[in-house]
Design a protein around this motif. Sequence first.
Motif, PDB file in Angstrom:
ATOM      1  N   VAL B 467      18.509 -41.028 -22.444  1.00  8.50           N
ATOM      2  CA  VAL B 467      18.104 -39.628 -22.584  1.00  8.50           C
ATOM      3  C   VAL B 467      16.687 -39.381 -22.062  1.00  8.50           C
ATOM      4  O   VAL B 467      16.099 -38.339 -22.318  1.00  8.50           O
ATOM      5  CB  VAL B 467      18.232 -39.120 -24.046  1.00  8.50           C
ATOM      6  N   GLY B 468      16.143 -40.353 -21.311  1.00  6.41           N
ATOM      7  CA  GLY B 468      14.880 -40.093 -20.629  1.00  6.41           C
ATOM      8  C   GLY B 468      15.136 -39.263 -19.375  1.00  6.41           C
ATOM      9  O   GLY B 468      16.159 -39.441 -18.726  1.00  6.41           O
ATOM     10  N   HIS B 469      14.213 -38.368 -19.054  1.00  3.92           N
ATOM     11  CA  HIS B 469      14.334 -37.673 -17.763  1.00  3.92           C
ATOM     12  C   HIS B 469      14.383 -38.734 -16.665  1.00  3.92           C
ATOM     13  O   HIS B 469      15.144 -38.629 -15.714  1.00  3.92           O
ATOM     14  CB  HIS B 469      13.158 -36.722 -17.546  1.00  3.92           C
ATOM     15  N   ILE B 470      13.529 -39.736 -16.853  1.00  6.76           N
ATOM     16  CA  ILE B 470      13.667 -40.972 -16.084  1.00  6.76           C
ATOM     17  C   ILE B 470      13.941 -42.076 -17.097  1.00  6.76           C
ATOM     18  O   ILE B 470      13.197 -42.233 -18.068  1.00  6.76           O
ATOM     19  CB  ILE B 470      12.386 -41.311 -15.292  1.00  6.76           C
ATOM     20  N   GLY B 471      15.020 -42.804 -16.910  1.00  2.00           N
ATOM     21  CA  GLY B 471      15.341 -43.893 -17.830  1.00  2.00           C
ATOM     22  C   GLY B 471      15.302 -45.210 -17.076  1.00  2.00           C
ATOM     23  O   GLY B 471      15.766 -45.302 -15.943  1.00  2.00           O
ATOM     24  N   ILE B 472      14.719 -46.213 -17.716  1.00  2.00           N
ATOM     25  CA  ILE B 472      14.646 -47.534 -17.084  1.00  2.00           C
ATOM     26  C   ILE B 472      15.289 -48.546 -18.029  1.00  2.00           C
ATOM     27  O   ILE B 472      14.944 -48.600 -19.214  1.00  2.00           O
ATOM     28  CB  ILE B 472      13.185 -47.927 -16.788  1.00  2.00           C
ATOM     29  N   TYR B 483      15.608 -54.043 -12.989  1.00  2.00           N
ATOM     30  CA  TYR B 483      15.486 -52.764 -13.693  1.00  2.00           C
ATOM     31  C   TYR B 483      16.356 -51.701 -13.016  1.00  2.00           C
ATOM     32  O   TYR B 483      16.236 -51.453 -11.821  1.00  2.00           O
ATOM     33  CB  TYR B 483      14.019 -52.328 -13.746  1.00  2.00           C
ATOM     34  N   GLN B 484      17.229 -51.112 -13.846  1.00  2.31           N
ATOM     35  CA  GLN B 484      18.119 -50.073 -13.351  1.00  2.31           C
ATOM     36  C   GLN B 484      17.496 -48.721 -13.719  1.00  2.31           C
ATOM     37  O   GLN B 484      17.031 -48.534 -14.839  1.00  2.31           O
ATOM     38  CB  GLN B 484      19.459 -50.230 -14.074  1.00  2.31           C
ATOM     39  N   VAL B 485      17.528 -47.800 -12.787  1.00  5.56           N
ATOM     40  CA  VAL B 485      16.855 -46.523 -12.998  1.00  5.56           C
ATOM     41  C   VAL B 485      17.890 -45.398 -13.062  1.00  5.56           C
ATOM     42  O   VAL B 485      18.804 -45.332 -12.245  1.00  5.56           O
ATOM     43  CB  VAL B 485      15.857 -46.247 -11.847  1.00  5.56           C
ATOM     44  N   SER B 486      17.752 -44.539 -14.066  1.00  4.17           N
ATOM     45  CA  SER B 486      18.600 -43.345 -14.133  1.00  4.17           C
ATOM     46  C   SER B 486      17.704 -42.122 -14.240  1.00  4.17           C
ATOM     47  O   SER B 486      16.563 -42.205 -14.694  1.00  4.17           O
ATOM     48  CB  SER B 486      19.558 -43.433 -15.327  1.00  4.17           C
ATOM     49  N   ILE B 487      18.230 -40.985 -13.801  1.00  3.11           N
ATOM     50  CA  ILE B 487      17.481 -39.729 -13.946  1.00  3.11           C
ATOM     51  C   ILE B 487      18.418 -38.650 -14.484  1.00  3.11           C
ATOM     52  O   ILE B 487      19.638 -38.761 -14.365  1.00  3.11           O
ATOM     53  CB  ILE B 487      16.818 -39.258 -12.624  1.00  3.11           C
ATOM     54  N   GLY B 488      17.830 -37.633 -15.091  1.00  2.00           N
ATOM     55  CA  GLY B 488      18.621 -36.493 -15.557  1.00  2.00           C
ATOM     56  C   GLY B 488      19.041 -36.573 -17.017  1.00  2.00           C
ATOM     57  O   GLY B 488      19.751 -35.705 -17.507  1.00  2.00           O
ATOM     58  N   GLY B 489      18.603 -37.594 -17.733  1.00  2.00           N
ATOM     59  CA  GLY B 489      18.861 -37.632 -19.169  1.00  2.00           C
ATOM     60  C   GLY B 489      17.933 -36.671 -19.893  1.00  2.00           C
ATOM     61  O   GLY B 489      16.880 -36.306 -19.366  1.00  2.00           O
ATOM     62  N   SER B 490      18.339 -36.261 -21.096  1.00  2.00           N
ATOM     63  CA  SER B 490      17.491 -35.343 -21.842  1.00  2.00           C
ATOM     64  C   SER B 490      17.859 -35.352 -23.310  1.00  2.00           C
ATOM     65  O   SER B 490      19.030 -35.486 -23.657  1.00  2.00           O
ATOM     66  CB  SER B 490      17.649 -33.929 -21.273  1.00  2.00           C
ATOM     67  N   GLN B 491      16.873 -35.214 -24.185  1.00  2.00           N
ATOM     68  CA  GLN B 491      17.147 -35.024 -25.605  1.00  2.00           C
ATOM     69  C   GLN B 491      17.048 -33.540 -25.915  1.00  2.00           C
ATOM     70  O   GLN B 491      16.832 -32.731 -25.039  1.00  2.00           O
ATOM     71  CB  GLN B 491      16.180 -35.862 -26.445  1.00  2.00           C
ATOM     72  N   GLN B 523       7.665 -32.147  -4.181  1.00  2.00           N
ATOM     73  CA  GLN B 523       8.030 -31.453  -2.938  1.00  2.00           C
ATOM     74  C   GLN B 523       9.009 -30.325  -3.174  1.00  2.00           C
ATOM     75  O   GLN B 523       8.932 -29.273  -2.558  1.00  2.00           O
ATOM     76  CB  GLN B 523       8.753 -32.438  -2.000  1.00  2.00           C
ATOM     77  N   GLU B 524       9.957 -30.560  -4.047  1.00  2.00           N
ATOM     78  CA  GLU B 524      11.111 -29.678  -4.144  1.00  2.00           C
ATOM     79  C   GLU B 524      11.015 -28.640  -5.254  1.00  2.00           C
ATOM     80  O   GLU B 524      11.796 -27.701  -5.273  1.00  2.00           O
ATOM     81  CB  GLU B 524      12.387 -30.518  -4.389  1.00  2.00           C
ATOM     82  N   ARG B 525      10.106 -28.815  -6.186  1.00  2.00           N
ATOM     83  CA  ARG B 525      10.127 -27.961  -7.373  1.00  2.00           C
ATOM     84  C   ARG B 525       9.797 -26.520  -7.027  1.00  2.00           C
ATOM     85  O   ARG B 525       9.033 -26.231  -6.117  1.00  2.00           O
ATOM     86  CB  ARG B 525       9.130 -28.480  -8.410  1.00  2.00           C
ATOM     87  N   THR B 526      10.390 -25.609  -7.809  1.00  2.00           N
ATOM     88  CA  THR B 526       9.972 -24.216  -7.759  1.00  2.00           C
ATOM     89  C   THR B 526       8.851 -24.065  -8.776  1.00  2.00           C
ATOM     90  O   THR B 526       8.549 -24.987  -9.527  1.00  2.00           O
ATOM     91  CB  THR B 526      11.136 -23.284  -8.129  1.00  2.00           C
ATOM     92  N   ALA B 527       8.257 -22.859  -8.808  1.00  2.00           N
ATOM     93  CA  ALA B 527       7.049 -22.671  -9.604  1.00  2.00           C
ATOM     94  C   ALA B 527       7.244 -23.016 -11.082  1.00  2.00           C
ATOM     95  O   ALA B 527       6.356 -23.572 -11.708  1.00  2.00           O
ATOM     96  CB  ALA B 527       6.544 -21.239  -9.457  1.00  2.00           C
ATOM     97  N   GLU B 528       8.405 -22.686 -11.640  1.00  2.00           N
ATOM     98  CA  GLU B 528       8.580 -22.858 -13.090  1.00  2.00           C
ATOM     99  C   GLU B 528       9.230 -24.183 -13.449  1.00  2.00           C
ATOM    100  O   GLU B 528       9.346 -24.510 -14.620  1.00  2.00           O
ATOM    101  CB  GLU B 528       9.452 -21.745 -13.697  1.00  2.00           C
ATOM    102  N   GLU B 529       9.695 -24.919 -12.459  1.00  2.00           N
ATOM    103  CA  GLU B 529      10.535 -26.060 -12.793  1.00  2.00           C
ATOM    104  C   GLU B 529       9.769 -27.268 -13.319  1.00  2.00           C
ATOM    105  O   GLU B 529       8.784 -27.695 -12.726  1.00  2.00           O
ATOM    106  CB  GLU B 529      11.337 -26.503 -11.564  1.00  2.00           C
ATOM    107  N   GLN B 530      10.318 -27.862 -14.408  1.00  2.00           N
ATOM    108  CA  GLN B 530       9.874 -29.171 -14.823  1.00  2.00           C
ATOM    109  C   GLN B 530      10.749 -30.200 -14.096  1.00  2.00           C
ATOM    110  O   GLN B 530      11.771 -29.861 -13.519  1.00  2.00           O
ATOM    111  CB  GLN B 530      10.018 -29.330 -16.337  1.00  2.00           C
ATOM    112  N   PHE B 531      10.374 -31.454 -14.191  1.00  2.00           N
ATOM    113  CA  PHE B 531      11.101 -32.514 -13.488  1.00  2.00           C
ATOM    114  C   PHE B 531      12.601 -32.452 -13.764  1.00  2.00           C
ATOM    115  O   PHE B 531      13.432 -32.491 -12.859  1.00  2.00           O
ATOM    116  CB  PHE B 531      10.542 -33.884 -13.906  1.00  2.00           C
ATOM    117  N   ILE B 532      12.947 -32.329 -15.057  1.00  2.00           N
ATOM    118  CA  ILE B 532      14.367 -32.350 -15.432  1.00  2.00           C
ATOM    119  C   ILE B 532      15.118 -31.177 -14.798  1.00  2.00           C
ATOM    120  O   ILE B 532      16.291 -31.312 -14.404  1.00  2.00           O
ATOM    121  CB  ILE B 532      14.525 -32.368 -16.982  1.00  2.00           C
ATOM    122  N   ASP B 533      14.452 -30.015 -14.680  1.00  2.00           N
ATOM    123  CA  ASP B 533      15.115 -28.838 -14.094  1.00  2.00           C
ATOM    124  C   ASP B 533      15.440 -29.088 -12.624  1.00  2.00           C
ATOM    125  O   ASP B 533      16.505 -28.716 -12.131  1.00  2.00           O
ATOM    126  CB  ASP B 533      14.214 -27.605 -14.213  1.00  2.00           C
TER     127      ASP B 533
END
Lengths: 205, 560
Positions: B467-472, B483-491, B523-533
Motif C-alpha cells: 500500500v505504499g505509493h512506492i513499495g519495495i 528488490y522488487q518495486v511496485s507503484i500505485g498502492g495506497s492506504q 515531468q508528467e504531473r499536472t498542477a494539483e497532482e500528487q505522485f499517486i494521482d
Amino acid sequence: MSNLIQLTNGAAHIVDNAWTLIKLPATQVEARKQAGKVVLFKLTGEKTVTETQVANTVIPANGKLIVPLTVLIARKAELQTRIDANEIGVWLDTHEVLETLIENQANLNALPLIAVHVERCADGRIFSLGVLLRTRYGFKNELRAIGDVLRDQLFFLKRSGFTSFAIRADRSATEAIASLNDFTQPYQGAVDEVRPAFTRYNRAG
Amino acid sequence: MYKYDEIDQRLVDERVTQYREQTRRYLAGELSEDEFRPLRLQNGLYIQRHAPMLRIAVPYGMLSSKQLRKLADIASRYDKAYGHFTTRQNIQLNWPKLEDVPDILAELATVEMHAIQTSGNCIRNITTDQFAGVAPDEVVDPRAMAEIIRQWSTFHPEFALLPRKFKIAVSGTKEDRAVVQMHDIGMEFYLDHHHKLAIKVWVGGGLGRTPILGTVIREHLEWQHALTYCEAIVRVYNLHGRRDNSYKARIKILVKALGIDAFKSQVEAEWAHLKDAPNTITEAELARVSPHFAPMPYLALADEDASFDVAIASNLGFAAWAKRNVHAHKVPGYRAVTLSLKPHGKPPGDATSAQMHSVADLADQYSFGELRVSHEQNLILADVKVSDLLSVWEKARANGLASPNIGLLTDIICCPGGDFCSLANAKSIPIAEAIQIQFDDLDYLHDIGNIELNISGCMNACGHHHVGHIGILGIDKDGSEWYQVSIGGSQGNHASLGSVIGPSFSADEMPSVVQKLIDVYLQERTAEEQFIDTVRRLGIAPFKAQVYGEKNSAQNEVAV
C-alpha cells in the motif's frame, strides 16, 4: 499414577481413568487432517476415515469405552444397549464436523462423556468445539480433552467448557493442575463464567 | 488514556507470574522448543538473528510519559538503549536476553504495560488513528471501543490458538487513517440515521504474501454487538480456517475460498446464536470506559497566535517543520505534532533511550503527559498549544526529532529487515537510509510533495509495501538480496494495492530507481497532482519505460 485431571464443582483433582479410549486401526491413506475442513472436506465431501477402518475397529465386550465419532455413527445399532447402559462415550478429532455428531445423536446427554482429541497442542479448534458443545448443543456431562494436552492450554480449555483433561503421558498432571487457575478474573464471559468482568463486578468503583 | 483498575492490574501481574514459570520450565528442559514457541510468541518474544526480539504492546498507540520513561529505562538496562516503533503502533526491543524477559514484564506491569498477544496466532494489538480524539474530521472517538475490544480479546479462551495471527483496526473518521481495509477485521464507527453509534465492518483484509483489501460484511452493526459479532467471525475462522499451510491460514484466504456471501451467511448464522449473549456491551461499560478518553482540560484560546506567525515568517526551518509536522486539531489554539523518527540516514522508527526521555519531557511540558505512536512509526504529541509550537520544535530539533519530512518521500515506513529479523529475505533499513541520503534536499522533497514509500524485507509485509505509493519488497534470488518495486498502492479510503513494475533490482540500484520514478512524476504531473494521482492517471507504463529503458540500453552497451 493417573494423568487425568477432573473438575468437580470447580475443584480440580487427579482421578483414575475409568474409560478406555478406542482408536481406529491405522490406514495406508494419508489423511489431510489439518486442512480447513469447510474448505477441503465439506465442499469436496472428502472422507478422512475409511469404511474399512470403521468396520475393523475392535470394540471390547466390556467396560466403559470412548469410541471414535465415525464408529459411533456407523455401528450405532450394535452399540445401542451399551449406550443405554451409560457405557459409551464418543471422541472426535478437531477437524471433524460437530454437526455430524448432532445429526446422528440428537440427545447428546445420552452420552456420559464426549472427548475432543487434539493432535497438536497449538490447534485451537478444540476450544470452539467445547464452547459449541456446551452453549449451542447443551451438553451437560463430562467433556474431556485428550491428545497433545499440556499444562498451558488448561486455563483456556476450562473456560471453553472442558471438565476433564488427560495430560500427555510424559508430563506431570500434578504440576499441570496449577495452571487451571493461571488467571483469577478474566475479562470476557465464556462457558465457565458467562458474565464478562464488566457485569460481574462493579468496575465503576 | 485508559487507567487500570484492580482487575486489569491483577491480570498483567498474573501474566508475569505465568510467563516466569513458562520460561523457567523451558530453561529447565521441561518444555520443548516447539511447545515453548507458541507461549513465547503470544508474549511477543521472537528468536531472531542476533538475539531474541521482544515486542511490547502499546494498545491503539497510546502512551503516557511515565510509560515512555519506563520503556527508555528498560531499553537502557536490558537492551542497547534504543527501541523500534512498529507499524502496529507497538515498540520492539532488539537485544533482550530470553532469561531477562520475565523481569522486563514485571517492570512493564508497574506502569500498566505488557507484551500479551503482540505476536503468535491470536488476536493482536488493536490499532487506530493516531489522531483519535483530536482530529477535526472525527465523527466518533473510537478509543473507548478499542479498549473494550482489547479487554475482550485478552486471553479470550476460545481464540487463544487461531490458525494464524488476527488483526483488528478501528476508526471513527471520514478519512480513514487506521487502514481498516488492511485488517482481518476493520471497524469504522459512525453515527447512523438515528444518531446512534454504529459500526461498518470489513473482513478479510491483509497484506503478506497474498495482499487483499477487506470486504464489507456488515454496513450497520449497533455498537453493543461489537464483541459478539467479532466472536461470530473469529469462531467461523477458528473452526474452518486452514491449518495445513501457514501461508494460506489467514482469514482472507477462507473468505476468498468460500466467497464473501457464503462466509457472511455462516457468520450471521453464528451470530444469530450469539446476539445479546452476556458479552454484549452494556451502556454502563461504555460509560465507564469513555471518561478515560475524555477531552483534555483545554484552555479557551484564539486559534491564531501572533508569536507563532512571527516565528513562521522569520524562521525558515521552523516554517518547513510546521508545514509538514503540525496537524489540525478540533480545539482552537491547539495542534497535533508529529515528532519524526525518520531522520535521514537512520533506521526508520528507532528511538534512543535519551530521545524517549526527551519526548516524555515534551509530553509532560506541552501535551498533558500523553503521546501516541503512529503506524507510520513516528511519535505524536496530540495536544500542543499553537503558542508552544516554537519551543517544541527547538527542543525536538535538539534531540534529532524534528526532521520536517512527515508525509514526504523520506518518511519511509520500514520493517527491521534482514539486519535483525530471521524471517527477512533482504535488508530493508540500509535501503531506506540510502534513499533518504539520495533525497536529502529539503526544498526538493517539499516540491515532490506527499508520497508514501514503504519497504518490507520479505513478503510478510511488515513494512506494508503493497500500500505504499512506492513499495519495495526484499526478495531472495539464488542466495542474494534483490528488490522488487511496485507503484500505485495506497492506504486510506481509496486503498489500493500496488503493481509490480518489472524485474527486481540490486540494493545499489535502488536510490536511482526511486529517482527515476520521481523524475517521471515531476515531468508528467499536472498542477494539483500528487505522485499517486499521476500513477493512477497514467498507469505504470511511463514509469516502467523510464526505469527499464535506461537499464536495458545500459546493459546493451555492455553487451556490445
